[in-house]
Scaffold this motif. Structure first.
Motif, PDB file in Angstrom:
ATOM      1  N   THR A 167     -11.247   6.972   1.213  1.00  6.77           N
ATOM      2  CA  THR A 167     -10.112   6.168   1.490  1.00  6.77           C
ATOM      3  C   THR A 167      -9.585   6.243   2.877  1.00  6.77           C
ATOM      4  N   LYS A 168      -8.659   5.441   2.974  1.00  3.05           N
ATOM      5  CA  LYS A 168      -8.089   5.315   4.214  1.00  3.05           C
ATOM      6  C   LYS A 168      -7.540   6.868   4.683  1.00  3.05           C
ATOM      7  N   LEU A 227     -12.257   6.047   7.725  1.00  5.36           N
ATOM      8  CA  LEU A 227     -11.841   6.502   6.486  1.00  5.36           C
ATOM      9  C   LEU A 227     -11.599   8.338   6.350  1.00  5.36           C
ATOM     10  N   ARG A 234      -2.228  11.725   2.322  1.00  2.00           N
ATOM     11  CA  ARG A 234      -3.110  11.931   1.205  1.00  2.00           C
ATOM     12  C   ARG A 234      -4.170  13.205   1.423  1.00  2.00           C
ATOM     13  N   ASP A 283       0.993  -1.198  -0.011  1.00  4.02           N
ATOM     14  CA  ASP A 283      -0.104  -0.173  -0.165  1.00  4.02           C
ATOM     15  C   ASP A 283       0.929   1.187  -0.042  1.00  4.02           C
TER      16      ASP A 283
END
Length: 347
Positions: A214-215, A209, A220, A130
Motif C-alpha cells: 500500500t502507500k 509503495l 502505516r 484517505d
C-alpha cells in the motif's frame, strides 16, 4: 496529466530565473522521514534550493493533531525532522526551516480562508478521505476537515508560488489555488491580488509503495526510514510483499509490488527500472530483494553518516529553528497586515 505536462514548462522557467520562485514545503512531525519522502519531494527541495529558489520548509507540528488524539513524542519528532533535512542537504543558510506553532500570524489566515470554501469541498478532498480511513483518532475531529485550508495557509502566508509534491498531494495544491483566487476576487479588487496561485511541481517518482503493497506512510509502519540502520533496512525489504511470478519484470500496472521494489532499487542506483528488472530476470524475488537492499543501503550510507554528525549538536538544532521561526514570523506578519488591509479590518 496536466501537472505532468506542466512540469517541463516549470522546469525551464526555474532554470531561466530561479529567483522568481518561492517554495513552501514541509512535513508533519509524526515520525522519521522515509524513502517515499525523499524521492517524492525531499530531493526536489534540495535541488531547487541549490538552483537559487527561495525555500520555506514548515514543520507542521499543529497538524499532528489532524489524524490523532495527542501529539505524541512531539519534541523528538521535530528534532528528528531537522536532522533528516540537514542529512539530505537542506541548508538553513538558504532555506527557512520553521515550526507551524511558532508563527501565530500564519494560523490567523485559517479563518478567512475557511470562509472561502464549502463544507462539501473540504469533505470530498481525496487526501482527507484517505486520512480519515487510516485515522488514529477515537473519532474524526473538525481539524481533519480544515486540514486542506490549513495547508493553504502554510503555502500562502509566504506567498509561495511553487509547491514540490507527490501525486497524492495535488488536490491540496488545487484547493490552495482556489482559495487564493477567491480571496483575490472577493477582497483585492479588480486587477489586484494579495496571493499568487501556486503551481505543483511533480517529482519523477511521485508514489512509492510501502513494504505491504500500500502507500508508503509513516503511520502505516510500512516505510523505510532515512534514519534506519542497514540491518533494519534489510529486514524491511526482506519482508516486502511481491507476487507468485518468479521472473522479475517492471510492470507497475499489473505487478505493482514487484515494480515498486524494482523502482526503488533503480532510483537508488540512478538507473532505468526496466534495465534493473532485466538484469534480475529469473533470479526471482530473492534476487530482487537482495539487489534492492544493497542499492538502498549504499544510497543511504552518506545520509546516515551526516545525520549522526548533526545529532551530536542538539543545541544547534534549536538555534536553527529559532532563526527560522524569526524569519517566518517576519514574513507572516507582513502578509497578515496585507490581508487585514484588503478585508478592511486594519484598525
Amino acid at each position: 496529466m496536466a501537472a505532468r505536462e506542466r512540469r517541463g514548462v516549470l522546469e525551464a522557467r526555474i532554470h531561466d530565473d530561479p529567483g522568481r520562485f518561492r517554495v513552501l514545503t514541509g512535513d508533519r512531525p509524526t515520525g522519521p522521514l522515509h524513502l517515499g519522502h525523499y524521492f517524492g519531494t525531499l530531493h526536489n527541495r534540495v535541488r531547487l534550493q541549490n538552483l537559487g529558489v527561495s525555500m520555506f520548509v514548515v514543520i507542521a507540528d499543529y497538524q499532528v493533531l489532524t489524524d490523532r488524539d495527542v501529539a505524541d513524542r512531539l519534541t523528538e519528532h521535530v528534532e528528528g525532522l531537522v536532522l533528516d533535512y540537514l542529512a539530505v542537504g537542506v541548508d538553513p543558510g538558504r532555506s527557512t526551516v520553521f515550526t507551524h506553532s511558532a508563527v501565530p500570524a500564519l494560523n490567523q489566515l485559517l479563518l478567512p480562508f475557511l470562509s472561502l470554501v464549502s463544507v462539501a469541498e473540504l469533505g470530498r478532498n481525496p487526501t482527507v478521505k484517505d486520512e480519515i480511513t487510516h485515522s488514529r483518532q477515537s473519532s474524526v475531529s473538525g481539524l481533519m476537515f480544515t486540514y486542506p485550508a490549513h495547508q493553504a495557509a502554510d503555502i500562502l502566508f509566504c506567498k509561495a508560488n511553487l509547491v514540490p509534491v507527490g501525486q497524492d498531494q495535488l488536490p491540496h495544491v488545487e484547493l490552495t489555488r482556489t482559495i487564493a483566487r477567491r480571496f483575490n476576487g472577493r477582497y483585492a479588487g479588480a486587477g489586484a491580488s494579495v496571493f499568487p496561485e501556486p503551481e505543483a511541481l511533480l517529482s519523477d517518482a511521485p508514489l512509492l509503495l510501502g513494504t505491504d503493497g500500500t502507500k508508503m506512510s509513516k503511520s502505516r509502519g510500512n516505510a523505510i526510514a532515512l534514519s534506519a540502520t542497514a540491518d533494519e533496512t534489510a529486514r524491511l525489504i526482506r519482508g516486502a510483499r511481491t507476487d507468485a511470478e518468479r521472473h522479475i519484470t517492471y510492470d507497475p500496472e499489473t505487478r505493482p509490488e514487484v515494480s515498486s521494489l524494482v523502482l526503488l532499487a533503480a532510483l537508488c542506483l540512478g538507473r532505468d527500472p526496466r534495465e534493473v528488472a532485466d538484469e534480475i530476470g529469473a533470479g526471482g524475488a530473492a534476487a530482487l530483494k537482495r539487489t534492492t537492499t544493497e542499492a538502498v543501503n549504499e544510497f543511504l550510507a552518506p545520509i546516515r553518516r551526516r545525520r549522526a554528525e548533526y545529532a551530536r549538536d542538539r543545541a544547534g538544532i534549536r538555534r536553527l529553528l529559532n532563526s527560522g521561526n524569526e524569519r517566518a514570523n517576519a514574513v507572516a506578519e507582513t502578509t497578515l497586515a496585507e490581508v487585514r488591509a484588503a478585508m478592511k479590518a486594519h484598525y
